[in-house]
Design a protein around this motif. Structure first.
Motif, PDB file in Angstrom:
ATOM      1  N   MET A 133       1.086  -1.213   0.127  1.00  0.00           N
ATOM      2  CA  MET A 133       0.173  -0.044  -0.229  1.00  0.00           C
ATOM      3  C   MET A 133       0.801   1.343  -0.060  1.00  0.00           C
ATOM      4  O   MET A 133       0.570   2.054  -0.473  1.00  0.00           O
ATOM      5  N   MET A 134       2.191   1.070   0.646  1.00  0.00           N
ATOM      6  CA  MET A 134       3.066   2.333   0.636  1.00  0.00           C
ATOM      7  C   MET A 134       3.342   2.712  -0.725  1.00  0.00           C
ATOM      8  O   MET A 134       3.209   3.829  -1.015  1.00  0.00           O
ATOM      9  N   LYS A 135       3.702   1.791  -1.556  1.00  0.00           N
ATOM     10  CA  LYS A 135       4.036   1.986  -2.786  1.00  0.00           C
ATOM     11  C   LYS A 135       2.788   2.411  -3.754  1.00  0.00           C
ATOM     12  O   LYS A 135       2.951   3.600  -4.694  1.00  0.00           O
ATOM     13  N   GLU A 136       1.442   2.263  -3.577  1.00  0.00           N
ATOM     14  CA  GLU A 136       0.567   2.626  -4.185  1.00  0.00           C
ATOM     15  C   GLU A 136       0.260   4.313  -4.172  1.00  0.00           C
ATOM     16  O   GLU A 136      -0.219   5.175  -4.731  1.00  0.00           O
ATOM     17  N   TRP A 137       0.444   4.658  -2.582  1.00  0.00           N
ATOM     18  CA  TRP A 137       0.318   5.888  -2.399  1.00  0.00           C
ATOM     19  C   TRP A 137       1.400   6.942  -3.026  1.00  0.00           C
ATOM     20  O   TRP A 137       1.105   8.128  -3.218  1.00  0.00           O
ATOM     21  N   ILE A 138       2.507   6.391  -3.506  1.00  0.00           N
ATOM     22  CA  ILE A 138       3.469   7.119  -3.962  1.00  0.00           C
ATOM     23  C   ILE A 138       2.880   7.433  -5.506  1.00  0.00           C
ATOM     24  O   ILE A 138       2.968   8.405  -6.045  1.00  0.00           O
ATOM     25  N   ASP A 139       2.367   6.518  -6.076  1.00  0.00           N
ATOM     26  CA  ASP A 139       1.775   6.413  -7.371  1.00  0.00           C
ATOM     27  C   ASP A 139       0.623   7.575  -7.377  1.00  0.00           C
ATOM     28  O   ASP A 139       0.526   8.395  -8.402  1.00  0.00           O
ATOM     29  N   HIS A 140      -0.259   7.382  -6.407  1.00  0.00           N
ATOM     30  CA  HIS A 140      -1.435   8.362  -6.097  1.00  0.00           C
ATOM     31  C   HIS A 140      -0.903   9.926  -6.128  1.00  0.00           C
ATOM     32  O   HIS A 140      -1.507  10.778  -6.795  1.00  0.00           O
ATOM     33  N   TYR A 141       0.308  10.070  -5.307  1.00  0.00           N
ATOM     34  CA  TYR A 141       0.719  11.204  -5.171  1.00  0.00           C
ATOM     35  C   TYR A 141       1.407  12.038  -6.482  1.00  0.00           C
ATOM     36  O   TYR A 141       1.218  13.051  -7.030  1.00  0.00           O
ATOM     37  N   LEU A 142       2.268  10.930  -7.354  1.00  0.00           N
ATOM     38  CA  LEU A 142       2.897  11.468  -8.538  1.00  0.00           C
ATOM     39  C   LEU A 142       1.668  11.788  -9.593  1.00  0.00           C
ATOM     40  O   LEU A 142       1.878  12.668 -10.294  1.00  0.00           O
ATOM     41  N   ASN A 143       0.617  11.320  -9.515  1.00  0.00           N
ATOM     42  CA  ASN A 143      -0.349  11.253 -10.616  1.00  0.00           C
ATOM     43  C   ASN A 143      -1.034  12.778 -10.153  1.00  0.00           C
ATOM     44  O   ASN A 143      -1.653  13.270 -11.108  1.00  0.00           O
ATOM     45  N   TYR A 144      -1.394  12.904  -8.775  1.00  0.00           N
ATOM     46  CA  TYR A 144      -1.889  14.369  -8.360  1.00  0.00           C
ATOM     47  C   TYR A 144      -0.919  15.301  -8.821  1.00  0.00           C
ATOM     48  O   TYR A 144      -1.252  16.362  -9.239  1.00  0.00           O
ATOM     49  N   LEU A 145       0.354  15.172  -8.665  1.00  0.00           N
ATOM     50  CA  LEU A 145       1.193  16.197  -9.135  1.00  0.00           C
ATOM     51  C   LEU A 145       1.180  16.642 -10.492  1.00  0.00           C
ATOM     52  O   LEU A 145       1.319  17.471 -11.139  1.00  0.00           O
ATOM     53  N   THR A 146       1.056  15.404 -11.457  1.00  0.00           N
ATOM     54  CA  THR A 146       1.102  15.332 -12.956  1.00  0.00           C
ATOM     55  C   THR A 146      -0.122  16.156 -13.402  1.00  0.00           C
ATOM     56  O   THR A 146      -0.243  17.046 -14.339  1.00  0.00           O
ATOM     57  N   ASN A 147      -1.435  15.672 -12.938  1.00  0.00           N
ATOM     58  CA  ASN A 147      -2.738  16.085 -13.358  1.00  0.00           C
ATOM     59  C   ASN A 147      -3.526  17.101 -12.805  1.00  0.00           C
ATOM     60  O   ASN A 147      -3.966  18.028 -13.505  1.00  0.00           O
ATOM     61  N   LEU A 148      -3.070  17.205 -11.651  1.00  0.00           N
ATOM     62  CA  LEU A 148      -3.983  18.351 -10.904  1.00  0.00           C
ATOM     63  C   LEU A 148      -3.001  19.575 -10.691  1.00  0.00           C
ATOM     64  O   LEU A 148      -3.175  20.718 -11.078  1.00  0.00           O
ATOM     65  N   LYS A 149      -1.824  19.197 -10.241  1.00  0.00           N
ATOM     66  CA  LYS A 149      -0.891  20.451  -9.842  1.00  0.00           C
ATOM     67  C   LYS A 149      -0.040  20.782 -11.300  1.00  0.00           C
ATOM     68  O   LYS A 149       0.432  21.638 -11.430  1.00  0.00           O
ATOM     69  N   GLN A 150      -0.026  19.929 -12.336  1.00  0.00           N
ATOM     70  CA  GLN A 150       0.569  19.937 -13.692  1.00  0.00           C
ATOM     71  C   GLN A 150       2.015  20.556 -13.414  1.00  0.00           C
ATOM     72  O   GLN A 150       2.545  21.407 -14.112  1.00  0.00           O
ATOM     73  N   TYR A 151       2.592  19.705 -12.560  1.00  0.00           N
ATOM     74  CA  TYR A 151       4.216  19.943 -12.490  1.00  0.00           C
ATOM     75  C   TYR A 151       4.761  19.395 -13.763  1.00  0.00           C
ATOM     76  O   TYR A 151       4.305  18.537 -14.527  1.00  0.00           O
ATOM     77  N   SER A 152       6.192  19.887 -14.157  1.00  0.00           N
ATOM     78  CA  SER A 152       6.802  19.463 -15.118  1.00  0.00           C
ATOM     79  C   SER A 152       7.200  17.910 -15.148  1.00  0.00           C
ATOM     80  O   SER A 152       7.504  17.429 -13.843  1.00  0.00           O
ATOM     81  N   LYS A 153       7.671  17.480 -16.338  1.00  0.00           N
ATOM     82  CA  LYS A 153       8.254  16.010 -16.409  1.00  0.00           C
ATOM     83  C   LYS A 153       9.409  15.794 -15.433  1.00  0.00           C
ATOM     84  O   LYS A 153       9.663  14.862 -14.609  1.00  0.00           O
ATOM     85  N   LEU A 154      10.134  17.016 -15.620  1.00  0.00           N
ATOM     86  CA  LEU A 154      11.547  17.091 -14.914  1.00  0.00           C
ATOM     87  C   LEU A 154      11.459  17.070 -13.355  1.00  0.00           C
ATOM     88  O   LEU A 154      11.936  16.265 -12.524  1.00  0.00           O
ATOM     89  N   THR A 155      10.329  17.894 -12.904  1.00  0.00           N
ATOM     90  CA  THR A 155      10.011  18.163 -11.298  1.00  0.00           C
ATOM     91  C   THR A 155       9.472  16.578 -10.922  1.00  0.00           C
ATOM     92  O   THR A 155       9.724  16.289  -9.933  1.00  0.00           O
TER      93      THR A 155
END
Length: 309
Positions: A1-23
């Motif tokens: 489950m720990m790994k799944e929350w990392i994926d959730h967070y990175l998806n959040y940064l990508t789709n909602l926060k729209q961080y750059s690929k490098l970030t």
């Protein structure tokens, strides 16, 4: 489950926060390293991690010879990640919230004196298209103080020749307007009309970016770094110049000539004035050296045992 929350967070940064690929990649690397540390320490969930455990991780980073700057970045990334976990009720408290950042000593920014900049520019062979392109890149970065990531992403439509401004998309997607001088404008117009067209002759597909490589495609950050290194080592300077040095030179020269620091801050896209203030230390250092070399009494010994009136 720990790994799944990392994926959730990175998806959040990508789709909602729209961080750059490098970030996103940087965040992913730092969080992944912490995750592996947690697995090694036999943690099964994030709510088991407390402040002492975080301190242990920081010691672990120090033991692996990470610089204070890198450790500060790790702490910042993980503090944000755990804040996300807190918001989603995965944990009851953020153990990184109490962690103090290790101190770092700011290095004085490297810059070129104006005669050094001229020597760099004058050394470029302008008999070939790539030489003209190289000069244009250097001229624009010195004229505007753009980051290399911003310079390579300038599009033709971003340039307003009538007003002498470039629309720049900076960090965090923030947009700012940066002026350029008439000399830079003249070189840019010539480059667009002649050099850029010549370099793109063998390319089947057009694109909107100002700076191109030898094949007519969009130039990369690595391409600019390699170009500057080659040009500078072949110049009378005989030292490696990097893109950020041109940005430092831009800010230092403006402040030397009396520019308002807040205007310089705005042109450079600094969110915090302290990022710009470091250049005042450079200009003050130059001022002191000039004073000590020019004032008649600067190198005289102090009066001893005499009436100073």
């Amino acid at each position: 489950m720990m790994k799944e929350w990392i994926d959730h967070y990175l998806n959040y940064l990508t789709n909602l926060k729209q961080y750059s690929k490098l970030t996103i990649k940087t965040y992913s690397n730092d969080i992944e390293q912490f995750y592996l540390y947690c697995k090694k320490e036999a943690f099964d969930s994030y709510d088991q991690i407390t402040y002492p455990h975080v301190r242990g991780y920081i010691v672990f980073l120090h033991d692996h010879d990470l610089s204070n700057l890198s450790i500060r970045h790790h702490i910042s990334v993980l503090r944000c990640f755990f804040a996300y976990l807190l918001e989603n009720d995965v944990i009851k408290a953020n153990p990184f919230a109490l962690v103090s950042q290790p101190k770092i000593t700011k290095k004085m920014p490297e810059f070129l004196y104006y005669d050094e900049f001229e020597a760099l520019i004058d050394s470029i062979d302008l008999s070939k298209p790539l030489g003209k392109r190289n000069r244009m890149i250097i001229e624009l970065m010195y004229a505007t103080g753009l980051r290399v990531s911003e310079a390579i992403n300038v599009k033709l439509a971003d340039i307003d020749f009538a007003q002498g401004l470039i629309v720049v998309k900076g960090k965090g997607g923030k947009t700012r307007y940066v002026p350029f001088n008439p000399i830079c404008q003249q070189y840019m117009e010539e480059y667009i009309e002649d050099t850029r067209k010549e370099l793109m002759e063998n390319r089947n597909e057009a694109h909107p970016y100002l700076f191109v490589n030898q094949y007519g495609g969009k130039i990369t950050e690595r391409g600019v770094y390699d170009m500057l290194k080659k040009v500078s080592l072949n110049s009378p300077l005989k030292k490696k110049v990097h893109p950020h040095m041109l940005r430092h030179t831009f800010a230092t020269h403006l402040l030397d000539q009396g520019a308002d620091i807040r205007i310089v801050q705005e042109m450079m896209g600094h969110a915090d004035l302290s990022s710009t203030q470091i250049y005042t230390h450079v200009t003050m250092d130059k001022l002191k050296k000039t004073y000590m070399s020019a004032h008649p009494l600067a190198n005289k010994s102090p009066l001893k045992g005499k009436d100073k009136d």
